[in-house]
Motif scaffolding. Sequence first.
Motif, PDB file in Angstrom:
ATOM      1  N   PRO A  91     -10.893  25.809  14.343  1.00  0.00           N
ATOM      2  CA  PRO A  91     -12.324  25.049  13.980  1.00  0.00           C
ATOM      3  C   PRO A  91     -12.292  23.990  13.345  1.00  0.00           C
ATOM      4  CG  PRO A  91     -12.120  27.551  13.323  1.00  0.00           C
ATOM      5  CD  PRO A  91     -10.828  27.293  13.462  1.00  0.00           C
ATOM      6  N   ASP A  92     -10.998  23.734  12.773  1.00  0.00           N
ATOM      7  CA  ASP A  92     -10.849  22.222  12.096  1.00  0.00           C
ATOM      8  C   ASP A  92     -10.245  21.088  12.900  1.00  0.00           C
ATOM      9  OD1 ASP A  92     -12.046  22.619   9.526  1.00  0.00           O
ATOM     10  OD2 ASP A  92     -10.605  24.166   9.415  1.00  0.00           O
ATOM     11  N   LEU A  93      -9.991  21.461  14.227  1.00  0.00           N
ATOM     12  CA  LEU A  93      -9.178  20.548  15.105  1.00  0.00           C
ATOM     13  C   LEU A  93     -10.249  19.403  15.454  1.00  0.00           C
ATOM     14  CD1 LEU A  93      -7.294  22.637  17.595  1.00  0.00           C
ATOM     15  CD2 LEU A  93      -6.232  21.407  15.553  1.00  0.00           C
ATOM     16  N   TRP A  94     -11.460  19.659  15.493  1.00  0.00           N
ATOM     17  CA  TRP A  94     -12.483  18.565  15.853  1.00  0.00           C
ATOM     18  C   TRP A  94     -12.218  17.145  14.838  1.00  0.00           C
ATOM     19  CZ3 TRP A  94     -15.752  16.541  12.289  1.00  0.00           C
ATOM     20  CH2 TRP A  94     -15.948  17.117  10.974  1.00  0.00           C
ATOM     21  N   PHE A  95     -11.871  17.549  13.482  1.00  0.00           N
ATOM     22  CA  PHE A  95     -11.956  16.517  12.623  1.00  0.00           C
ATOM     23  C   PHE A  95     -10.771  15.305  13.066  1.00  0.00           C
ATOM     24  CE2 PHE A  95      -9.354  14.797   8.886  1.00  0.00           C
ATOM     25  CZ  PHE A  95     -10.457  14.098   8.325  1.00  0.00           C
ATOM     26  N   PHE A  96      -9.676  16.005  13.705  1.00  0.00           N
ATOM     27  CA  PHE A  96      -8.580  14.896  14.028  1.00  0.00           C
ATOM     28  C   PHE A  96      -9.074  13.948  15.011  1.00  0.00           C
ATOM     29  CE2 PHE A  96      -7.003  18.318  11.318  1.00  0.00           C
ATOM     30  CZ  PHE A  96      -6.304  17.708  10.603  1.00  0.00           C
ATOM     31  N   ASN A  97      -9.981  14.205  16.002  1.00  0.00           N
ATOM     32  CA  ASN A  97     -10.359  13.459  16.981  1.00  0.00           C
ATOM     33  C   ASN A  97      -9.251  12.771  17.686  1.00  0.00           C
ATOM     34  OD1 ASN A  97     -12.241  11.949  18.393  1.00  0.00           O
ATOM     35  ND2 ASN A  97     -12.306  10.420  16.788  1.00  0.00           N
ATOM     36  N   GLY A  98      -8.165  13.635  18.328  1.00  0.00           N
ATOM     37  CA  GLY A  98      -7.260  13.239  19.189  1.00  0.00           C
ATOM     38  C   GLY A  98      -6.236  12.574  18.332  1.00  0.00           C
TER      39      GLY A  98
END
Length: 101
Positions: A73-80
């Motif tokens: 659920p927190d992967l979005w934060f890193f934006n690639g």
Amino acid sequence: MFMMKIEVSDQAIHWFKEEVGLEEGNKVRFFSKIYGSSPVQEGFSLAFTIDNDSKNAAVQTESDGITFFVEEPDLWFFNGHDLFVGYNEALDEVEYKYSKS
């Protein structure tokens, strides 16, 4: 599909052991929190917690017996971006750097 990497410097590991009291077998979860700032997400910053019970790591690395991870659920934060956890000697705290693979 992007596969994020986490790297933790030796100095940062030393800081976690000295300041947070981590020892071999502990797990550190990085997660996004509202407020603050980061170069990858406006209005959000990165935080960490000791989470020895989590089994839902989407990305993880182990260094000196300590596991550092991020849940799905927190992967979005890193934006690639990959995460590098370093140590800022002047502030005596860990610092986060982000880089595109």
